[in-house]
Scaffold this motif. Structure first.
Motif, PDB file in Angstrom:
ATOM      1  N   LEU A   1     -12.092  -6.954   0.865  1.00  0.00           N
ATOM      2  CA  LEU A   1     -11.827  -8.207   0.150  1.00  0.00           C
ATOM      3  C   LEU A   1     -10.548  -8.897   0.621  1.00  0.00           C
ATOM      4  O   LEU A   1     -10.553 -10.119   0.818  1.00  0.00           O
ATOM      5  CB  LEU A   1     -11.756  -7.935  -1.359  1.00  0.00           C
ATOM      6  CG  LEU A   1     -11.528  -9.176  -2.236  1.00  0.00           C
ATOM      7  CD1 LEU A   1     -12.652 -10.191  -2.027  1.00  0.00           C
ATOM      8  CD2 LEU A   1     -11.406  -8.776  -3.698  1.00  0.00           C
ATOM      9  N   PRO A   2      -9.444  -8.173   0.837  1.00  0.00           N
ATOM     10  CA  PRO A   2      -8.232  -8.855   1.328  1.00  0.00           C
ATOM     11  C   PRO A   2      -8.460  -9.588   2.641  1.00  0.00           C
ATOM     12  O   PRO A   2      -7.926 -10.680   2.855  1.00  0.00           O
ATOM     13  CB  PRO A   2      -7.234  -7.706   1.476  1.00  0.00           C
ATOM     14  CG  PRO A   2      -7.697  -6.663   0.534  1.00  0.00           C
ATOM     15  CD  PRO A   2      -9.190  -6.745   0.550  1.00  0.00           C
ATOM     16  N   TYR A   3      -9.243  -8.981   3.552  1.00  0.00           N
ATOM     17  CA  TYR A   3      -9.493  -9.625   4.844  1.00  0.00           C
ATOM     18  C   TYR A   3     -10.327 -10.897   4.675  1.00  0.00           C
ATOM     19  O   TYR A   3     -10.126 -11.888   5.381  1.00  0.00           O
ATOM     20  CB  TYR A   3     -10.199  -8.648   5.783  1.00  0.00           C
ATOM     21  CG  TYR A   3      -9.347  -7.463   6.138  1.00  0.00           C
ATOM     22  CD1 TYR A   3      -8.307  -7.567   7.079  1.00  0.00           C
ATOM     23  CD2 TYR A   3      -9.549  -6.227   5.536  1.00  0.00           C
ATOM     24  CE1 TYR A   3      -7.510  -6.481   7.393  1.00  0.00           C
ATOM     25  CE2 TYR A   3      -8.757  -5.133   5.846  1.00  0.00           C
ATOM     26  CZ  TYR A   3      -7.740  -5.268   6.769  1.00  0.00           C
ATOM     27  OH  TYR A   3      -6.951  -4.190   7.075  1.00  0.00           O
ATOM     28  N   LEU A   4     -11.288 -10.858   3.731  1.00  0.00           N
ATOM     29  CA  LEU A   4     -12.107 -12.047   3.479  1.00  0.00           C
ATOM     30  C   LEU A   4     -11.264 -13.169   2.874  1.00  0.00           C
ATOM     31  O   LEU A   4     -11.462 -14.346   3.185  1.00  0.00           O
ATOM     32  CB  LEU A   4     -13.262 -11.688   2.528  1.00  0.00           C
ATOM     33  CG  LEU A   4     -14.342 -10.788   3.123  1.00  0.00           C
ATOM     34  CD1 LEU A   4     -15.376 -10.427   2.053  1.00  0.00           C
ATOM     35  CD2 LEU A   4     -15.021 -11.477   4.306  1.00  0.00           C
ATOM     36  N   LEU A   5     -10.304 -12.797   2.018  1.00  0.00           N
ATOM     37  CA  LEU A   5      -9.468 -13.816   1.384  1.00  0.00           C
ATOM     38  C   LEU A   5      -8.530 -14.483   2.390  1.00  0.00           C
ATOM     39  O   LEU A   5      -8.201 -15.668   2.265  1.00  0.00           O
ATOM     40  CB  LEU A   5      -8.647 -13.178   0.248  1.00  0.00           C
ATOM     41  CG  LEU A   5      -9.457 -12.709  -0.970  1.00  0.00           C
ATOM     42  CD1 LEU A   5      -8.561 -11.996  -1.962  1.00  0.00           C
ATOM     43  CD2 LEU A   5     -10.142 -13.901  -1.639  1.00  0.00           C
ATOM     44  N   ILE A   6      -8.084 -13.705   3.370  1.00  0.00           N
ATOM     45  CA  ILE A   6      -7.147 -14.265   4.352  1.00  0.00           C
ATOM     46  C   ILE A   6      -7.870 -14.924   5.524  1.00  0.00           C
ATOM     47  O   ILE A   6      -7.249 -15.611   6.338  1.00  0.00           O
ATOM     48  CB  ILE A   6      -6.219 -13.148   4.867  1.00  0.00           C
ATOM     49  CG1 ILE A   6      -4.918 -13.754   5.424  1.00  0.00           C
ATOM     50  CG2 ILE A   6      -6.888 -12.328   5.947  1.00  0.00           C
ATOM     51  CD1 ILE A   6      -3.888 -12.717   5.787  1.00  0.00           C
TER      52      ILE A   6
ATOM     53  N   PRO B   1      -9.911 -17.626   5.747  1.00  0.00           N
ATOM     54  CA  PRO B   1      -9.764 -19.083   5.919  1.00  0.00           C
ATOM     55  C   PRO B   1      -8.430 -19.469   6.536  1.00  0.00           C
ATOM     56  O   PRO B   1      -8.372 -20.376   7.374  1.00  0.00           O
ATOM     57  CB  PRO B   1      -9.885 -19.608   4.477  1.00  0.00           C
ATOM     58  CG  PRO B   1     -10.670 -18.572   3.753  1.00  0.00           C
ATOM     59  CD  PRO B   1     -10.251 -17.273   4.357  1.00  0.00           C
TER      60      PRO B   1
END
Length: 292
Positions: A2-7, A9
């Motif tokens: 999840l952290p990688y998906l949030l960063i 963009p």
């Protein structure tokens, strides 16, 4: 995950804004793109390191580089010295005076470059400039009509004043924030032990604010090395060759001489020159984080 998906963009945006133009710049610097390739869309011929060989063998490039370094050094030293003195002064001011000064600094900091440049052009104007009028009152009427930009040294003094004036608010506010972190009990203990004002600053204040001072100095080096808009606006969008720093020299080669590849090669060399400063800044930033 999840952290990688949030960063993601932010990474995509940075790649689009910085990485793609940088890659195109690197590719173009190894080609020979001229006006014909730009308008026809033909693929420019590859020339290897010819652009870099021509630049590094050109005496004018090194002359412009020396001018850029000297200009940057004068601006950084003056900015940091004045900024430190003003921030130390703010520690001795009453609350309402400090708030008034801080408001004025923020207002100056938020002023658009176009407006600030117009003010400095008026101040240094040869016909109705305020600076000439004031000097003429003390030094004689010979200063009326004096053109500061006929002599590049005097012209760069006006440009440096604009650059320093625009940078001081950030430096003052940042250093003042660092000064507020100096433990008051250490200062009082040093004063009770008979330390002079300089001794208190040297052995108590400076060790606390040194990391912030170095980081702000490093940022100032990067900013002042890349000064472009101030010179461009004060010289009426047509800076003479004597006023060219590396940024303007690259622009001139690319769009005035229509040698786009040579312009990008100069820009790439400038990036390489500043990469050492950027690495030093990151190291200082990481050291500060480790201390905290």
């Amino acid at each position: 995950m999840l952290p990688y998906l949030l960063i993601l963009p932010a990474i995509v945006a940075l790649a689009a804004v910085y990485a793609y133009p940088l890659v195109k710049t690197v590719i173009m610097s190894f080609q020979d793109m001229g006006r014909r390739e730009l308008w026809t869309g033909e693929s420019p011929p590859w020339v290897g390191f010819d652009q870099f060989t021509n630049i590094l063998g050109d005496a004018e490039f090194w002359h412009v580089t020396l001018r850029t370094v000297v200009f940057m050094a004068v601006c950084v030293v003056a900015t940091m010295a004045i900024g430190l003195l003003v921030s130390l002064l703010m520690m001795r001011l009453s609350t309402w005076v400090r708030l008034t000064l801080t408001t004025a600094l923020i207002a100056a900091w938020s002023m658009p470059l176009l407006v600030a440049s117009s003010i400095f052009r008026w101040l240094a104007d040869s016909d109705y400039g305020l600076v000439n009028t004031i000097i003429a009152k003390f030094a004689g009427d010979d200063w009326l009509g004096h053109n500061w930009f006929l002599d590049p040294l005097q012209g760069f003094a006006v440009i440096a004043a604009l650059v320093i004036w625009g940078a001081i608010p950030f430096v003052v506010i940042t250093l003042y924030a660092a000064l507020t972190q100096v433990p008051g009990e250490l200062t009082e203990a040093a004063q009770l032990d008979g330390a002079s004002a300089f001794g208190v600053f040297r052995f108590v204040t400076w060790p606390v604010i040194k990391p912030v001072f170095i980081m702000v100095t490093t940022l100032s080096v990067i900013w002042d090395f890349n000064v472009f808009g101030q010179i461009w606006l004060l010289r009426g969008n047509k800076p003479e060759p004597d006023y060219e720093t590396l940024g303007l020299y690259s622009f001139s080669k690319a769009f005035t001489s229509t040698s786009f590849s040579q312009g990008t090669a100069i820009a790439l060399v400038t990036v390489l020159m500043l990469s050492g400063v950027a690495v030093y800044y990151l190291r200082q930033l990481m050291k500060t984080g480790e201390v905290e």
